[in-house]
Enzyme design. Sequence first.
Site, PDB file in Angstrom:
ATOM      1  N   SER A 197      63.670  11.207  54.775  1.00  0.00           N
ATOM      2  CA  SER A 197      63.267   9.891  54.291  1.00  0.00           C
ATOM      3  C   SER A 197      63.217   9.852  52.764  1.00  0.00           C
ATOM      4  O   SER A 197      64.200  10.186  52.085  1.00  0.00           O
ATOM      5  CB  SER A 197      61.915   9.527  54.912  1.00  0.00           C
ATOM      6  OG  SER A 197      61.576   8.186  54.652  1.00  0.00           O
ATOM      7  N   MET A 198      62.089   9.468  52.172  1.00  0.00           N
ATOM      8  CA  MET A 198      61.951   9.413  50.722  1.00  0.00           C
ATOM      9  C   MET A 198      62.145  10.780  50.086  1.00  0.00           C
ATOM     10  O   MET A 198      62.527  10.886  48.917  1.00  0.00           O
ATOM     11  CB  MET A 198      60.577   8.850  50.361  1.00  0.00           C
ATOM     12  CG  MET A 198      60.270   8.821  48.876  1.00  0.00           C
ATOM     13  SD  MET A 198      58.585   8.233  48.580  1.00  0.00           S
ATOM     14  CE  MET A 198      58.361   8.711  46.860  1.00  0.00           C
TER      15      MET A 198
ATOM     16  N   ASP B  69      67.352   2.859  62.049  1.00  0.00           N
ATOM     17  CA  ASP B  69      66.562   3.823  62.833  1.00  0.00           C
ATOM     18  C   ASP B  69      65.142   3.335  63.080  1.00  0.00           C
ATOM     19  O   ASP B  69      64.252   4.110  63.406  1.00  0.00           O
ATOM     20  CB  ASP B  69      66.541   5.187  62.141  1.00  0.00           C
ATOM     21  CG  ASP B  69      65.875   5.161  60.766  1.00  0.00           C
ATOM     22  OD1 ASP B  69      65.253   4.145  60.408  1.00  0.00           O
ATOM     23  OD2 ASP B  69      65.978   6.174  60.043  1.00  0.00           O
TER      24      ASP B  69
ATOM     25  N   HIS C  66      63.024   6.861  63.166  1.00  0.00           N
ATOM     26  CA  HIS C  66      63.012   7.399  61.811  1.00  0.00           C
ATOM     27  C   HIS C  66      62.129   8.637  61.668  1.00  0.00           C
ATOM     28  O   HIS C  66      62.520   9.625  61.022  1.00  0.00           O
ATOM     29  CB  HIS C  66      62.542   6.322  60.837  1.00  0.00           C
ATOM     30  CG  HIS C  66      62.530   6.739  59.402  1.00  0.00           C
ATOM     31  ND1 HIS C  66      63.682   6.939  58.682  1.00  0.00           N
ATOM     32  CD2 HIS C  66      61.510   7.009  58.546  1.00  0.00           C
ATOM     33  CE1 HIS C  66      63.385   7.308  57.452  1.00  0.00           C
ATOM     34  NE2 HIS C  66      62.070   7.358  57.346  1.00  0.00           N
TER      35      HIS C  66
END
Length: 617
Positions: A276-277, A522, A573
Amino acid sequence: MSSLRRRIFGDSSTDPSQDKFSDKAEKLTLVSTSKLKSLTKKRSKRRNGFIFGLGGLFGIVVAAFFANRHDVLSFEGLMDLNLDSIIDVIPAGIVKDAKDITRGEREAVNYDSFSVGLHLQGQGVRALHPVIMIPGVISTGLESWGTEEASRQYFRKRLWGSWSMMRALVLDKASWKKHIMLDKITGVDPPGIKLRAAQGFDATDFFITGYWIWNKILENLATLGYDPTNAFTAAYDWRLSCANLENRDQYFTRLKSHIETAKHTSKEKVVLVSHSMGSQVLFYFFHWVQANGHGNGGPDWVDQNVGSWINISGSLLGALKGLPAVLSGEMKDTAQLNAFAVYGLEKFLAKAERVELFRAMPGVSSMLPKGGNAVWGNKTFAPDDKPGQKVSYGTFINFKESNSTQSPSNLTVEESIEYLLEHSDTWYQDQVLDNYSNGVAHTSAEVEDNERDPRKWMNPLESRLPLAPHLNIYCFYGIGKSTERSYFYREDQDASSKLNVTIDTSLMMGEVDHGVIPGEGDGTVPLLSNGYMCAKGWRIKRYNPAGAKVKVYEMPHEPDRFSPRGGPNTGDHVDILGRSSLNDLILRVAGGKGDQIEENYESNIREYADKVAIYEE
C-alpha cells in the site's frame, strides 16, 4: 487557481508452482478436501435454532440479573456466575453444536497458517535473501513516549493499533485527538506530545488482537528459516510526510543501514516487500538514498544492495478515497452507513472533526491521486470508462445541482484537488504543496531535473526508478472488488457544520450507491493506481531508463463466504496479505526462485493503460 495548478501539477500541460505456472495453480487451495467441505457445509436448522436459543437464554439471564437495577448498574453479582454453572443447565446437544461452530470458525480464520511455507519447504525452497518489510498506511502501531502529565497514563501504550486506542477514544476522546494529531504548522509532534512508531514484528503483525495484517506472511517466512536475524519490519510513523520521517525519526538513514547490514552479513542482496502506502515510501527512499546531501549512496547504491522489490497492492498513483477523506471526512465506508449509524458516528466524531484529524496527518495526503487528467480522465472521458457508461469517471466530483458558489460545475481529479486546497486553511495548503506533487513529467529532461526536487520523489510519473538494471520488480495486487472511483456531492446545508460540501448519500441511481460511483480495484485502491506503472508506466524509457525488469501478477477477488477475512483467495487490499498464492509468490522470491514466476493478467489494465495520455517522447 492557475497558480495552484502550477504548484500541484507542474508546468507541463499462474499461481506459481515449481512445476508449472498456470491458471490451474491459481485455484490451488491448501485446505484439505474434508476440511473444505466442513467449512462450506450448509448450516442445519438445528444449528440456527441453537444460535437463537442460546441468545434467548443469555438474554433471560441478563434480564433477571438486572431486573432490580434501574439507574445504577452494579457488576458485583457477576462474581457468583461462572461459565461452568451456565453450561451445566444447557442441553448437551446445544453445547456440542457451539463447540462445532467455534471450531469451524477457528479453522476458517487459520486456513493457511504455516502451510504455504511448509509446502515450499517440501519443494526445497529455503531462506536465501534477507527480507525487509515496509508496511502500509495506518497498519503500524503508534505508542506514546511522552512524560508530560497528560501523557503519563498512556506511557508505552499504543494510541493507534490496539485496544488501548479504542479505550482512549471512547473514554477520553479529546486527549486521544490531542495525542494523535500532529502540529498543523510544523507537521511533527505538538508541544508535550511524543508518539512514535512501534518497532519489530509486533508493530505490524496484528492491528488489534485477532485482526492480523502481516502475521501470516511472518508465519510462512519462518517455515523457510527466517527470523529476526534475516528478516526485519521497517515500521514508520505513517502520519508524517517523508521529509519529516527523516528529519524527526531518521527513518531513511536507519533503513539504509539495515539494508547494508543485511547485505553484508548474508552476502546476498536484499528483498524489499512493501504494501500500500509503503510502496510510495519505498519509492521515495530510492531517490533519497542515492541523492547528494541526503543518503549520499550514489547512483548505483540500489543496484548494489537490492535484488528485488515486491510491491503488494501499491498505491503508486494514490488512492481516490483519500480526497473525500480530507475534503469532507467521508468515503464509501461512511456514506453507506444506515441513518442510525450515521447519527451515532456524527455525535461521536463529526465530519468536521474527521477532516481536521486527516488533514493534521500530512502522510495521509500523500495518498491524493497523482497524474491528474492524463491518468484519471477529463470531463467527457476516462481510460477505464466502460462501454455504455452513463457518467464518465473523468468527472471525479459531480454535483447533481449547481446553484451556489459551494457547488461548482462537475470537477475532474485535477480540479478537485484545486478545489480542496482553495477551501482549506493555509497551514494545510502549505503541508500539501511543500511535500507533494501530483503532476506528470512528459520529457526525460523534466524527470532528471526532478531528481533534485524531493517533492517529486513520491510520484512515479514525475521521477524515475533507480539506475538499477539488475533490480527485479514484482507487482502483486488484487482485482475484481468494487472500489470507489468517483462521487456525487451536494452543498452541506447543516447549519452546525463547518464544511462546504458533503457526499450526496441520498442519491441512489443505477450503479450510484449513496452518492458513490464504484469502479475496478481491490476495494481500497483503484486498478489504475495499482497497475498502471507496472503494466505500462515503467515500460516507458524516461521512467525506467536502466531497464529494471517488471512483472505483474494479478489475483482475482474470490472470497470464501464463510471466512470473515475472505479466505485463501481474497483480493482485498489488506486481506490479500493472508492470501495463499501471494504468500507463495513472496516466499519464492525470497528463496531465490522469482525468475520462475510468469506474469498473470486478469483485468483490462493493459487496455486502460494504453488510453492514458502519457507517451514515449
